[in-house]
Scaffold this motif. Structure first.
Motif, PDB file in Angstrom:
ATOM      1  N   SER A 242       0.761  -1.257   0.254  1.00 19.58           N
ATOM      2  CA  SER A 242      -0.092   0.185  -0.094  1.00 19.58           C
ATOM      3  C   SER A 242       0.723   1.270   0.383  1.00 19.58           C
ATOM      4  N   ILE A 243       2.283   1.507   0.044  1.00 18.35           N
ATOM      5  CA  ILE A 243       2.945   2.482  -0.206  1.00 18.35           C
ATOM      6  C   ILE A 243       3.328   2.692  -1.785  1.00 18.35           C
ATOM      7  N   PRO A 244       2.993   3.967  -1.375  1.00 21.72           N
ATOM      8  CA  PRO A 244       3.735   4.521  -2.887  1.00 21.72           C
ATOM      9  C   PRO A 244       5.313   4.186  -3.153  1.00 21.72           C
ATOM     10  N   ASP A 245       5.175   4.320  -4.489  1.00 20.02           N
ATOM     11  CA  ASP A 245       7.342   4.177  -4.992  1.00 20.02           C
ATOM     12  C   ASP A 245       7.711   5.219  -4.030  1.00 20.02           C
ATOM     13  N   GLU A 246       7.703   6.763  -4.218  1.00 21.89           N
ATOM     14  CA  GLU A 246       8.117   7.638  -3.814  1.00 21.89           C
ATOM     15  C   GLU A 246       8.598   7.692  -2.449  1.00 21.89           C
ATOM     16  N   ASP A 247       7.214   7.053  -1.681  1.00 17.47           N
ATOM     17  CA  ASP A 247       7.643   6.878  -0.396  1.00 17.47           C
ATOM     18  C   ASP A 247       8.371   5.453   0.645  1.00 17.47           C
ATOM     19  N   LEU A 248       8.688   4.935  -0.915  1.00 12.49           N
ATOM     20  CA  LEU A 248       9.452   3.473  -1.321  1.00 12.49           C
ATOM     21  C   LEU A 248      11.154   4.160  -0.938  1.00 12.49           C
ATOM     22  N   GLU A 249      11.360   4.735  -1.845  1.00 11.49           N
ATOM     23  CA  GLU A 249      12.024   5.336  -2.209  1.00 11.49           C
ATOM     24  C   GLU A 249      12.567   6.416  -1.233  1.00 11.49           C
ATOM     25  N   ARG A 250      12.383   7.120  -0.307  1.00  5.07           N
ATOM     26  CA  ARG A 250      13.064   8.281   0.146  1.00  5.07           C
ATOM     27  C   ARG A 250      13.324   7.841   1.288  1.00  5.07           C
ATOM     28  N   VAL A 251      14.459   8.205   2.183  1.00  2.00           N
ATOM     29  CA  VAL A 251      14.873   8.474   3.429  1.00  2.00           C
ATOM     30  C   VAL A 251      13.414   8.938   4.181  1.00  2.00           C
ATOM     31  N   HIS A 252      13.541   8.104   5.253  1.00  2.00           N
ATOM     32  CA  HIS A 252      12.566   8.856   6.003  1.00  2.00           C
ATOM     33  C   HIS A 252      12.810   8.362   7.800  1.00  2.00           C
ATOM     34  N   SER A 253      14.210   8.466   8.158  1.00  2.38           N
ATOM     35  CA  SER A 253      14.864   8.437   8.734  1.00  2.38           C
ATOM     36  C   SER A 253      16.093   8.275   8.404  1.00  2.38           C
ATOM     37  N   THR A 254      17.489   8.930   9.539  1.00  2.00           N
ATOM     38  CA  THR A 254      18.399   8.834   9.146  1.00  2.00           C
ATOM     39  C   THR A 254      18.420   7.466   9.446  1.00  2.00           C
ATOM     40  N   LEU A 255      18.049   6.852  10.430  1.00  2.00           N
ATOM     41  CA  LEU A 255      18.362   5.514  11.394  1.00  2.00           C
ATOM     42  C   LEU A 255      17.808   4.217  10.825  1.00  2.00           C
ATOM     43  N   MET A 256      17.296   4.579   9.429  1.00  2.00           N
ATOM     44  CA  MET A 256      16.711   3.587   9.102  1.00  2.00           C
ATOM     45  C   MET A 256      17.139   3.493   7.188  1.00  2.00           C
ATOM     46  N   SER A 257      17.040   1.873   6.962  1.00  2.00           N
ATOM     47  CA  SER A 257      17.271   2.551   5.274  1.00  2.00           C
ATOM     48  C   SER A 257      16.619   3.063   4.614  1.00  2.00           C
ATOM     49  N   PRO A 258      16.034   3.310   2.871  1.00  2.00           N
ATOM     50  CA  PRO A 258      15.172   3.379   2.482  1.00  2.00           C
ATOM     51  C   PRO A 258      14.322   2.005   2.129  1.00  2.00           C
ATOM     52  N   LEU A 259      13.008   2.360   2.149  1.00  2.00           N
ATOM     53  CA  LEU A 259      12.281   0.558   2.441  1.00  2.00           C
ATOM     54  C   LEU A 259      12.935  -0.476   1.214  1.00  2.00           C
ATOM     55  N   VAL A 260      13.214   0.834  -0.470  1.00  2.00           N
ATOM     56  CA  VAL A 260      13.407  -0.217  -1.368  1.00  2.00           C
ATOM     57  C   VAL A 260      14.641  -0.394  -1.216  1.00  2.00           C
ATOM     58  N   TRP A 261      15.542   0.158  -0.457  1.00  2.06           N
ATOM     59  CA  TRP A 261      17.179  -0.103  -0.341  1.00  2.06           C
ATOM     60  C   TRP A 261      16.741  -1.961   0.336  1.00  2.06           C
ATOM     61  N   ASP A 262      15.752  -2.480   2.024  1.00  2.00           N
ATOM     62  CA  ASP A 262      16.223  -3.607   1.918  1.00  2.00           C
ATOM     63  C   ASP A 262      15.764  -4.472   1.241  1.00  2.00           C
ATOM     64  N   LEU A 263      14.421  -4.070   0.135  1.00  2.00           N
ATOM     65  CA  LEU A 263      13.892  -4.898  -1.254  1.00  2.00           C
ATOM     66  C   LEU A 263      14.981  -5.004  -1.657  1.00  2.00           C
ATOM     67  N   GLY A 264      15.735  -4.724  -2.277  1.00  2.00           N
ATOM     68  CA  GLY A 264      17.719  -4.889  -3.250  1.00  2.00           C
ATOM     69  C   GLY A 264      17.957  -5.677  -2.277  1.00  2.00           C
ATOM     70  N   HIS A 265      18.239  -5.168  -0.817  1.00  2.00           N
ATOM     71  CA  HIS A 265      19.532  -5.898  -0.177  1.00  2.00           C
ATOM     72  C   HIS A 265      18.956  -7.419   0.027  1.00  2.00           C
ATOM     73  N   ILE A 266      17.586  -7.656   0.296  1.00  2.00           N
ATOM     74  CA  ILE A 266      16.910  -9.252   0.237  1.00  2.00           C
ATOM     75  C   ILE A 266      17.064 -10.043  -0.419  1.00  2.00           C
ATOM     76  N   ALA A 267      16.744  -9.350  -1.659  1.00  2.00           N
ATOM     77  CA  ALA A 267      17.483 -10.339  -3.544  1.00  2.00           C
ATOM     78  C   ALA A 267      19.067 -10.517  -3.213  1.00  2.00           C
ATOM     79  N   ALA A 268      19.570  -9.398  -3.144  1.00  2.00           N
ATOM     80  CA  ALA A 268      20.870  -9.153  -3.256  1.00  2.00           C
ATOM     81  C   ALA A 268      22.056 -10.385  -1.830  1.00  2.00           C
TER      82      ALA A 268
END
Length: 439
Positions: free
Chosen positions: A31-57
């Motif tokens: 339910s999260i728009p792509d722009e919210d997946l790709e932006r930094v919400h907190s410097t404590l955390m990764s962009p959500l889309v980074w997590d997706l790529g990391h899981i794949a890698a």
């Protein structure tokens, strides 16, 4: 023939777990728009889309490259998705894949993984189990990011098939606020995970130790109890805070738990503002805050050994249970509030079936619990499968957390599991219970 049937069954179960875990990962962000997946919400955390790529890698590295012996699908992304070499604070500046390509990367890697499994099987399954749990742990990390982002319109995925949704009730702890203590007699106990099956290196080797008698909270500290602390000047009384904790509090103007509103009457739960429920465990507090609360009540935080003994040790049998209730695997909504059956902590004590031999409740699920212990190796520790998982974090900078949270998957959660973080961190779904020396 019998061995072949068992191997096929085990492989089929691992493949099912890979599929179920991926479905959950994608459902969390559906339910999260792509722009919210790709932006930094907190410097404590990764962009959500980074997590997706990391899981794949990570899956490609371990199941296709190292297990299957094939080249990496995208060796140009190895550095981008190396969690150890890329601190979270800088991941927003990395050339990570955007939402569409990241989903395609997940799909391509999974196809490669299934091809390898079809050709080679899964051997002892330990590497596949590690990859499954890695993705499930990132599910919780992603939920932390979503909680911090406070995204309007976020829709959590439906309850997993077969799981019971945790009812919002007071349960057996209606009058309890976390200050009620249970006696744990002095004596031996067994700590850690045994030599067989999957476990992270820092959980081993299992060892026997003696523990002096102590008292420990029957449930975690609740919102009602913590609210009394806040309203009673808990953040103003210097004598209750360690030097480091007071300096942190003053520098960042900390006056309440991270999810509470300034009016102290509501808290954030995955993008929704809800009234502060008095019987739920307090969540999003740092180790410094937990330590100050304990000092204010002439108490302390339990050591991780005290915590694990209270959760697992059965004095009648002289053995440690796999879980507080016994050796049956955890079921969310039955043994505790775990595995995404809710969107945050629920009233402590609502799952009496999950009680430990000593009568402690909610030791699995709801909130990770801070302990007094620094993160350190057990005697005889051996790194596995790579040194950077645990060993580089041993030392006084990190405190151990135990028990898992509502966002921890059932496959991951266990009393022997050791989480760790800096004492100032509050983005984790963290709470605590108190302890005292036996007098």
């Amino acid at each position: 023939m019998g061995t072949e049937i068992v191997e096929r069954s085990s492989t089929a179960q691992l493949v099912d777990a890979l599929h179920e875990t991926r479905e959950r990962t994608l459902a969390l962000v559906a339910s999260i728009p792509d722009e919210d997946l790709e932006r930094v919400h907190s410097t404590l955390m990764s962009p959500l889309v980074w997590d997706l790529g990391h899981i794949a890698a990570f899956e490609d590295l371990w199941l296709v490259h190292r297990f299957g012996g094939q080249p990496l699908l995208r060796d140009d992304l190895a550095d981008v998705y190396d969690a150890f070499e890329t601190p979270r604070a800088g991941r927003g500046e990395l050339p990570f894949l955007t939402a569409g390509p990241a989903r395609a990367y997940l799909d391509e890697v999974r196809d490669r993984t299934l091809e390898v499994i079809a050709e080679q099987g899964t051997a002892d399954g330990l590497m596949h189990e590690m990859v499954i749990r890695h993705e499930q742990q990132h599910n919780e990390t992603m939920l932390q990011t979503i909680q911090l982002a406070r995204l309007s319109g976020y829709r959590p995925p439906p309850v997993r098939h077969g799981a019971a949704r945790t009812p919002d009730r007071n349960g057996g702890a209606r009058a309890a606020i976390g200050l009620e203590l249970i006696e744990v007699p002095a004596g031996p106990c067994t700590i850690g995970t045994g030599p067989t099956g999957f476990a992270y290196d820092n959980e081993r080797p299992r060892h026997r130790t003696d523990v002096r008698g102590y008292l420990i909270g029957r449930i975690p500290i609740t919102n009602a109890s913590y609210l009394t602390f806040v309203e009673g000047g808990g953040y103003e009384r210097r004598e209750w805070w360690s030097d480091e904790g007071w300096a942190w509090k003053e520098e960042y103007d900390i006056t309440r738990p991270a999810g509470w509103t300034s009016g102290l009457d509501a808290e954030w739960r995955l993008g929704q503002l809800e009234p502060l429920h008095p019987h739920r465990p307090v969540v999003h507090v740092s180790w410094f805050e937990a330590d100050a609360f304990a000092r204010a009540h002439d108490a302390r935080l339990p050591t991780e050994i005290e915590w694990e003994k209270a959760a697992t040790w059965d004095q009648e049998t002289g053995l440690a249970r796999a879980y507080p209730w016994g050796n049956d695997p955890p079921v969310g909504g039955v043994h505790g509030n775990l595995d995404h059956v809710s969107t945050g902590p629920e009233p402590a004590g609502a799952h009496p079936q999950g009680a430990s031999p000593y009568g402690c409740q909610a030791m699995i699920g709801d909130v990770w619990e801070w302990t007094a212990s620094d993160f350190a190796a057990y005697p005889g520790f051996e790194p596995f499968p790579y040194r950077e998982y645990s060993e580089v974090f041993f030392g006084p900078d990190y405190k151990v957390l135990k028990g898992g949270s509502w966002a921890t998957r059932a496959r991951v959660i266990a009393p022997a599991f050791r989480n760790w973080d800096y004492p100032q961190r509050r983005q984790i779904f963290t709470g605590f219970r108190i302890a005292r020396d036996h007098r």
